[in-house]
Design a protein around this motif. Structure first.
Motif, PDB file in Angstrom:
ATOM      1  N   VAL A   8     -28.118 -22.392   0.023  1.00 55.49           N
ATOM      2  CA  VAL A   8     -29.146 -22.418  -1.014  1.00 55.49           C
ATOM      3  C   VAL A   8     -30.537 -22.233  -0.400  1.00 55.49           C
ATOM      4  O   VAL A   8     -31.372 -21.518  -0.959  1.00 55.49           O
ATOM      5  CB  VAL A   8     -29.055 -23.716  -1.846  1.00 55.49           C
ATOM      6  N   ALA A   9     -30.779 -22.839   0.741  1.00 56.01           N
ATOM      7  CA  ALA A   9     -32.086 -22.686   1.391  1.00 56.01           C
ATOM      8  C   ALA A   9     -32.316 -21.223   1.781  1.00 56.01           C
ATOM      9  O   ALA A   9     -33.424 -20.702   1.629  1.00 56.01           O
ATOM     10  CB  ALA A   9     -32.180 -23.591   2.609  1.00 56.01           C
ATOM     11  N   ARG A  10     -31.269 -20.559   2.263  1.00 60.09           N
ATOM     12  CA  ARG A  10     -31.409 -19.145   2.630  1.00 60.09           C
ATOM     13  C   ARG A  10     -31.656 -18.292   1.394  1.00 60.09           C
ATOM     14  O   ARG A  10     -32.480 -17.370   1.416  1.00 60.09           O
ATOM     15  CB  ARG A  10     -30.156 -18.658   3.380  1.00 60.09           C
ATOM     16  N   LEU A  11     -30.949 -18.570   0.306  1.00 58.42           N
ATOM     17  CA  LEU A  11     -31.191 -17.842  -0.939  1.00 58.42           C
ATOM     18  C   LEU A  11     -32.631 -18.034  -1.405  1.00 58.42           C
ATOM     19  O   LEU A  11     -33.277 -17.078  -1.835  1.00 58.42           O
ATOM     20  CB  LEU A  11     -30.235 -18.309  -2.040  1.00 58.42           C
ATOM     21  N   ALA A  12     -33.133 -19.250  -1.302  1.00 62.61           N
ATOM     22  CA  ALA A  12     -34.519 -19.517  -1.695  1.00 62.61           C
ATOM     23  C   ALA A  12     -35.495 -18.726  -0.833  1.00 62.61           C
ATOM     24  O   ALA A  12     -36.496 -18.208  -1.335  1.00 62.61           O
ATOM     25  CB  ALA A  12     -34.813 -21.011  -1.604  1.00 62.61           C
ATOM     26  N   GLU A  13     -35.196 -18.609   0.451  1.00 61.38           N
ATOM     27  CA  GLU A  13     -36.035 -17.799   1.342  1.00 61.38           C
ATOM     28  C   GLU A  13     -36.025 -16.333   0.914  1.00 61.38           C
ATOM     29  O   GLU A  13     -37.072 -15.676   0.929  1.00 61.38           O
ATOM     30  CB  GLU A  13     -35.547 -17.898   2.784  1.00 61.38           C
ATOM     31  N   LEU A  14     -34.863 -15.834   0.541  1.00 58.48           N
ATOM     32  CA  LEU A  14     -34.759 -14.443   0.101  1.00 58.48           C
ATOM     33  C   LEU A  14     -35.551 -14.208  -1.185  1.00 58.48           C
ATOM     34  O   LEU A  14     -36.216 -13.189  -1.338  1.00 58.48           O
ATOM     35  CB  LEU A  14     -33.294 -14.041  -0.082  1.00 58.48           C
ATOM     36  N   SER A  31     -36.070 -26.378  -8.339  1.00 54.00           N
ATOM     37  CA  SER A  31     -36.036 -26.065  -9.762  1.00 54.00           C
ATOM     38  C   SER A  31     -34.666 -25.560 -10.200  1.00 54.00           C
ATOM     39  O   SER A  31     -33.946 -24.945  -9.422  1.00 54.00           O
ATOM     40  CB  SER A  31     -37.074 -24.977 -10.058  1.00 54.00           C
ATOM     41  N   THR A  32     -34.357 -25.830 -11.462  1.00 55.94           N
ATOM     42  CA  THR A  32     -33.162 -25.245 -12.070  1.00 55.94           C
ATOM     43  C   THR A  32     -33.557 -24.206 -13.124  1.00 55.94           C
ATOM     44  O   THR A  32     -32.704 -23.670 -13.816  1.00 55.94           O
ATOM     45  CB  THR A  32     -32.291 -26.325 -12.733  1.00 55.94           C
ATOM     46  N   GLU A  33     -34.855 -23.949 -13.229  1.00 55.92           N
ATOM     47  CA  GLU A  33     -35.358 -22.966 -14.191  1.00 55.92           C
ATOM     48  C   GLU A  33     -34.895 -21.561 -13.807  1.00 55.92           C
ATOM     49  O   GLU A  33     -34.688 -21.277 -12.624  1.00 55.92           O
ATOM     50  CB  GLU A  33     -36.888 -22.987 -14.211  1.00 55.92           C
ATOM     51  N   PRO A  34     -34.763 -20.678 -14.794  1.00 52.65           N
ATOM     52  CA  PRO A  34     -34.464 -19.275 -14.470  1.00 52.65           C
ATOM     53  C   PRO A  34     -35.540 -18.714 -13.535  1.00 52.65           C
ATOM     54  O   PRO A  34     -36.706 -19.122 -13.600  1.00 52.65           O
ATOM     55  CB  PRO A  34     -34.510 -18.574 -15.824  1.00 52.65           C
ATOM     56  N   THR A  69     -31.431 -14.837 -15.861  1.00 55.23           N
ATOM     57  CA  THR A  69     -31.401 -16.068 -16.644  1.00 55.23           C
ATOM     58  C   THR A  69     -30.967 -17.296 -15.865  1.00 55.23           C
ATOM     59  O   THR A  69     -31.084 -18.405 -16.378  1.00 55.23           O
ATOM     60  CB  THR A  69     -30.467 -15.922 -17.858  1.00 55.23           C
ATOM     61  N   GLU A  70     -30.471 -17.097 -14.670  1.00 56.06           N
ATOM     62  CA  GLU A  70     -29.997 -18.238 -13.892  1.00 56.06           C
ATOM     63  C   GLU A  70     -31.079 -18.723 -12.934  1.00 56.06           C
ATOM     64  O   GLU A  70     -31.891 -17.941 -12.459  1.00 56.06           O
ATOM     65  CB  GLU A  70     -28.754 -17.850 -13.074  1.00 56.06           C
ATOM     66  N   GLY A  71     -31.040 -19.993 -12.640  1.00 57.46           N
ATOM     67  CA  GLY A  71     -31.868 -20.535 -11.578  1.00 57.46           C
ATOM     68  C   GLY A  71     -31.138 -20.371 -10.258  1.00 57.46           C
ATOM     69  O   GLY A  71     -30.088 -19.721 -10.180  1.00 57.46           O
ATOM     70  N   LEU A  72     -31.662 -20.964  -9.228  1.00 53.86           N
ATOM     71  CA  LEU A  72     -31.068 -20.839  -7.902  1.00 53.86           C
ATOM     72  C   LEU A  72     -29.625 -21.351  -7.844  1.00 53.86           C
ATOM     73  O   LEU A  72     -28.777 -20.680  -7.261  1.00 53.86           O
ATOM     74  CB  LEU A  72     -31.947 -21.548  -6.874  1.00 53.86           C
ATOM     75  N   PRO A  73     -29.304 -22.489  -8.460  1.00 52.60           N
ATOM     76  CA  PRO A  73     -27.906 -22.936  -8.399  1.00 52.60           C
ATOM     77  C   PRO A  73     -26.937 -21.924  -9.018  1.00 52.60           C
ATOM     78  O   PRO A  73     -25.880 -21.641  -8.454  1.00 52.60           O
ATOM     79  CB  PRO A  73     -27.913 -24.248  -9.191  1.00 52.60           C
ATOM     80  N   GLY A  74     -27.298 -21.355 -10.147  1.00 48.04           N
ATOM     81  CA  GLY A  74     -26.442 -20.353 -10.784  1.00 48.04           C
ATOM     82  C   GLY A  74     -26.350 -19.082  -9.973  1.00 48.04           C
ATOM     83  O   GLY A  74     -25.287 -18.455  -9.897  1.00 48.04           O
ATOM     84  N   LEU A  75     -27.455 -18.696  -9.353  1.00 45.50           N
ATOM     85  CA  LEU A  75     -27.449 -17.507  -8.504  1.00 45.50           C
ATOM     86  C   LEU A  75     -26.534 -17.719  -7.300  1.00 45.50           C
ATOM     87  O   LEU A  75     -25.774 -16.825  -6.924  1.00 45.50           O
ATOM     88  CB  LEU A  75     -28.863 -17.175  -8.038  1.00 45.50           C
ATOM     89  N   ALA A  76     -26.569 -18.912  -6.726  1.00 48.30           N
ATOM     90  CA  ALA A  76     -25.703 -19.213  -5.578  1.00 48.30           C
ATOM     91  C   ALA A  76     -24.228 -19.092  -5.960  1.00 48.30           C
ATOM     92  O   ALA A  76     -23.429 -18.509  -5.222  1.00 48.30           O
ATOM     93  CB  ALA A  76     -25.999 -20.613  -5.044  1.00 48.30           C
ATOM     94  N   VAL A  77     -23.870 -19.616  -7.117  1.00 44.53           N
ATOM     95  CA  VAL A  77     -22.486 -19.519  -7.594  1.00 44.53           C
ATOM     96  C   VAL A  77     -22.105 -18.055  -7.809  1.00 44.53           C
ATOM     97  O   VAL A  77     -21.026 -17.615  -7.416  1.00 44.53           O
ATOM     98  CB  VAL A  77     -22.290 -20.332  -8.891  1.00 44.53           C
TER      99      VAL A  77
END
Length: 88
Positions: A8-14, A31-34, A69-77
């Motif tokens: 998740v940290a790497r995705l956030a960096e990207l 955040s869980t916001e889109p 429409t997804e936040g970071l958690p949804g994007l990771a999944v």
């Protein structure tokens, strides 16, 4: 975390890099916001898709709702699912 689960940290960096750090990794992780609600523009989403494709060896459809429409958690999944499917 499995071998295919994106960090998740790497995705956030990207995501932050795709926005030229207009949206920081810290803002994204907390955040869980889109992503769009956080200020990630359509151009940044295009850049993010390119980064995800390079980093994880997957194919991202720019019309994919997970990008919009997804936040970071949804994007990771979603990235994990695409990685497991082997979309390349």
């Amino acid at each position: 975390m499995s071998a295919t689960t994106p960090d998740v940290a790497r995705l956030a960096e990207l995501v932050a890099r795709a926005t030229d750090d207009r949206v920081t990794a810290e803002e994204i992780v907390g955040s869980t916001e889109p992503l769009a609600a956080l200020g990630v523009t359509s151009l940044a989403l295009l850049r993010l898709a390119d980064s995800l494709e390079s980093e994880y060896g997957i194919l991202i459809d720019l019309g994919d709702r997970a990008l919009h429409t997804e936040g970071l958690p949804g994007l990771a999944v979603h990235v994990e699912e695409l990685t497991m499917r082997g979309t390349r």
